[in-house]
Design a protein around this motif. Structure first.
Motif, PDB file in Angstrom:
ATOM      1  N   LYS A 205       2.136  72.719   4.810  1.00  0.00           N
ATOM      2  CA  LYS A 205       2.683  72.399   3.483  1.00  0.00           C
ATOM      3  C   LYS A 205       3.949  73.212   3.257  1.00  0.00           C
ATOM      4  O   LYS A 205       5.043  72.692   3.241  1.00  0.00           O
ATOM      5  CB  LYS A 205       1.642  72.662   2.398  1.00  0.00           C
ATOM      6  CG  LYS A 205       0.507  71.646   2.409  1.00  0.00           C
ATOM      7  CD  LYS A 205      -0.457  71.873   1.257  1.00  0.00           C
ATOM      8  CE  LYS A 205      -1.598  70.872   1.328  1.00  0.00           C
ATOM      9  NZ  LYS A 205      -2.676  71.216   0.382  1.00  0.00           N
ATOM     10  N   CYS A 206       3.797  74.550   3.100  1.00  0.00           N
ATOM     11  CA  CYS A 206       4.978  75.357   2.762  1.00  0.00           C
ATOM     12  C   CYS A 206       5.843  75.651   3.989  1.00  0.00           C
ATOM     13  O   CYS A 206       7.049  75.818   3.866  1.00  0.00           O
ATOM     14  CB  CYS A 206       4.553  76.664   2.095  1.00  0.00           C
ATOM     15  SG  CYS A 206       3.716  77.825   3.203  1.00  0.00           S
ATOM     16  N   ALA A 207       5.225  75.756   5.165  1.00  0.00           N
ATOM     17  CA  ALA A 207       5.934  76.145   6.402  1.00  0.00           C
ATOM     18  C   ALA A 207       6.625  77.495   6.244  1.00  0.00           C
ATOM     19  O   ALA A 207       7.616  77.776   6.910  1.00  0.00           O
ATOM     20  CB  ALA A 207       6.925  75.062   6.836  1.00  0.00           C
ATOM     21  N   GLY A 209       4.443  80.453   5.503  1.00  0.00           N
ATOM     22  CA  GLY A 209       3.428  81.499   5.586  1.00  0.00           C
ATOM     23  C   GLY A 209       2.803  81.861   4.250  1.00  0.00           C
ATOM     24  O   GLY A 209       2.175  82.917   4.127  1.00  0.00           O
ATOM     25  N   ILE A 210       2.944  81.016   3.245  1.00  0.00           N
ATOM     26  CA  ILE A 210       2.487  81.376   1.899  1.00  0.00           C
ATOM     27  C   ILE A 210       1.217  80.631   1.472  1.00  0.00           C
ATOM     28  O   ILE A 210       0.293  81.225   0.932  1.00  0.00           O
ATOM     29  CB  ILE A 210       3.616  81.094   0.871  1.00  0.00           C
ATOM     30  CG1 ILE A 210       4.822  81.981   1.176  1.00  0.00           C
ATOM     31  CG2 ILE A 210       3.127  81.328  -0.562  1.00  0.00           C
ATOM     32  CD1 ILE A 210       6.083  81.567   0.454  1.00  0.00           C
ATOM     33  N   CYS A 211       1.139  79.331   1.734  1.00  0.00           N
ATOM     34  CA  CYS A 211       0.083  78.514   1.105  1.00  0.00           C
ATOM     35  C   CYS A 211      -1.269  78.598   1.809  1.00  0.00           C
ATOM     36  O   CYS A 211      -2.299  78.293   1.215  1.00  0.00           O
ATOM     37  CB  CYS A 211       0.533  77.061   1.013  1.00  0.00           C
ATOM     38  SG  CYS A 211       0.530  76.194   2.612  1.00  0.00           S
ATOM     39  N   GLY A 212      -1.291  78.963   3.080  1.00  0.00           N
ATOM     40  CA  GLY A 212      -2.553  79.081   3.815  1.00  0.00           C
ATOM     41  C   GLY A 212      -3.069  77.773   4.393  1.00  0.00           C
ATOM     42  O   GLY A 212      -4.107  77.748   5.048  1.00  0.00           O
ATOM     43  N   CYS A 214      -2.207  76.037   6.897  1.00  0.00           N
ATOM     44  CA  CYS A 214      -2.207  75.903   8.361  1.00  0.00           C
ATOM     45  C   CYS A 214      -3.018  76.987   9.060  1.00  0.00           C
ATOM     46  O   CYS A 214      -2.980  77.071  10.288  1.00  0.00           O
ATOM     47  CB  CYS A 214      -0.768  75.975   8.856  1.00  0.00           C
ATOM     48  SG  CYS A 214      -0.057  77.607   8.550  1.00  0.00           S
ATOM     49  N   CYS A 224       2.244  77.971  10.998  1.00  0.00           N
ATOM     50  CA  CYS A 224       3.635  77.631  10.651  1.00  0.00           C
ATOM     51  C   CYS A 224       4.591  78.791  10.912  1.00  0.00           C
ATOM     52  O   CYS A 224       5.769  78.577  11.175  1.00  0.00           O
ATOM     53  CB  CYS A 224       3.730  77.199   9.190  1.00  0.00           C
ATOM     54  SG  CYS A 224       3.437  78.527   8.010  1.00  0.00           S
TER      55      CYS A 224
HETATM   56  S1  FES Z   1       1.947  75.797   5.918  1.00  0.00           S
HETATM   57 FE1  FES Z   1       1.747  77.179   4.243  1.00  0.00          FE
HETATM   58  S2  FES Z   1       1.055  79.038   5.236  1.00  0.00           S
HETATM   59 FE2  FES Z   1       1.479  77.668   6.887  1.00  0.00          FE
END
Ligand code: FES
Ligand SMILES: Cc1cc2nc3c(=O)[nH]c(=O)nc-3n(C[C@H](O)[C@H](O)[C@H](O)COP(=O)(O)OP(=O)(O)OC[C@H]3O[C@@H](n4cnc5c(N)ncnc54)[C@H](O)[C@@H]3O)c2cc1C
Length: 256
Positions: A205-207, A209-212, A214, A224
């Motif tokens: 989603k965020c690519a 490292g924030i949203c978790g 992946c 990501c």
């Molecule tokens: S896509 Fe959001 S933390 Fe990896």
């Protein structure tokens, strides 16, 4: 990071449902890195580089179908290059690709040859009509091709071609393809896991490292950011090949 605008300069058909899009921007990526491709009004999706200014895309759903409607002159948004990418090591390397996952390996193989490494490739496709970049790989060195339906090369999955090689001869093995194809390879070649670099796929989603979205169980590796290239010894200890999380975070089956 906000997306930058980019114009598609050329679209090439590679196989039935696979096209290469050449962009007007060379983002100086390392092979194995990816970009987030924003198809305005539809979605933003991760795509590996198949060259310094190219992505090679398989049409599988809403965003990729919308991309296939676009031609030269269309504009998209880009964030990248993102992720760690492959690390070139040693003198003699083996590339193992499956389907559209062969695309970033063609880019890697070309960089490796340019640096004087010996490159051998094992490529698996569903059928003869699905083969991509055969000439690119043949220009690098020996190539073995497998097809699931036996219409070209060795009949069977990519792992059916492993018997053609002694993996001890290679300093490093690079792997990219559908998850179950990669799992099939790494679970049969465990003694080579520390020298196998696999480019893997999770729901991004965020690519950033924030949203978790992946994260890999059990250690929470953010694919990501700390991936998408992860050595097989770490994958063997993870959820890889067993399940993967979708857009809602719910566990689902691995594909391919
Ligand atoms: S896509 Fe959001 S933390 Fe990896
Ligand atoms: C690091 C990375 C590199 C990739 N490189 C390539 C590539 O070079 N070429 C290529 O054809 N495909 C690549 N993919 C897969 C590609 O991102 C998905 O096929 C694409 O997002 C599908 O979007 P869709 O809307 O067309 O399909 P959807 O209908 O949304 O989904 C089809 C399938 O793709 C998966 N998917 C959808 N969105 C995402 C997302 N944001 N992140 C991960 N998976 C998703 C879904 O789980 C589903 O199983 C890569 C994925 C990752 C994570």
């Amino acid at each position: 990071m906000r997306p930058i605008n980019s114009i598609i300069e050329e679209v090439r058909s590679e196989a039935r449902l696979i096209r290469t899009f050449r962009l007007d921007r060379d983002l100086s990526p390392r092979p194995g890195q990816y970009l987030m491709l924003w198809i305005r009004g539809v979605d933003e999706i991760p795509m590996s580089f198949s060259g310094p200014d190219c992505i090679t895309v398989q049409s599988v759903g809403q965003a990729t179908e919308a991309l296939f409607e676009m031609g030269a002159g269309s504009s998209v948004g880009l964030r990248g290059p993102l992720g760690n990418g492959f690390t070139l090591k040693g003198d003699k390397i083996l590339l193992i690709g499956g389907g559209v996952g062969s695309a970033p390996l063609a880019f890697l193989g070309e960089r490796a040859r340019a640096s004087g490494l010996a490159v051998t490739s094992l490529l698996g496709f569903r059928s003869k009509e699905d083969i991509i970049f055969q000439e690119r790989f043949e220009a690098l060195g020996e190539v073995i091709i497998t097809t699931d339906d036996g219409s070209y090369g060795i009949a069977g999955r990519a792992s059916a071609g492993l018997k053609e090689f002694s993996l001890f001869d290679y300093d490093q093995i690079y792997l990219c393809g559908p998850e179950m194809m990669m799992w099939d390879v790494i679970s049969r070649t465990r003694e080579h896991a520390t020298k196998t670099q696999a480019c893997i796929n999770r729901y991004f989603k965020c690519a950033a490292g924030i949203c978790g979205s992946c994260c890999l169980d059990p250690d929470g590796t953010r694919v990501c950011l700390e991936g998408p290239v992860i050595t097989a010894d770490r994958l063997l200890e993870s959820e890889f090949g067993r399940y993967r999380r979708g857009p809602t975070g719910e566990k689902g089956p691995c594909r391919g």
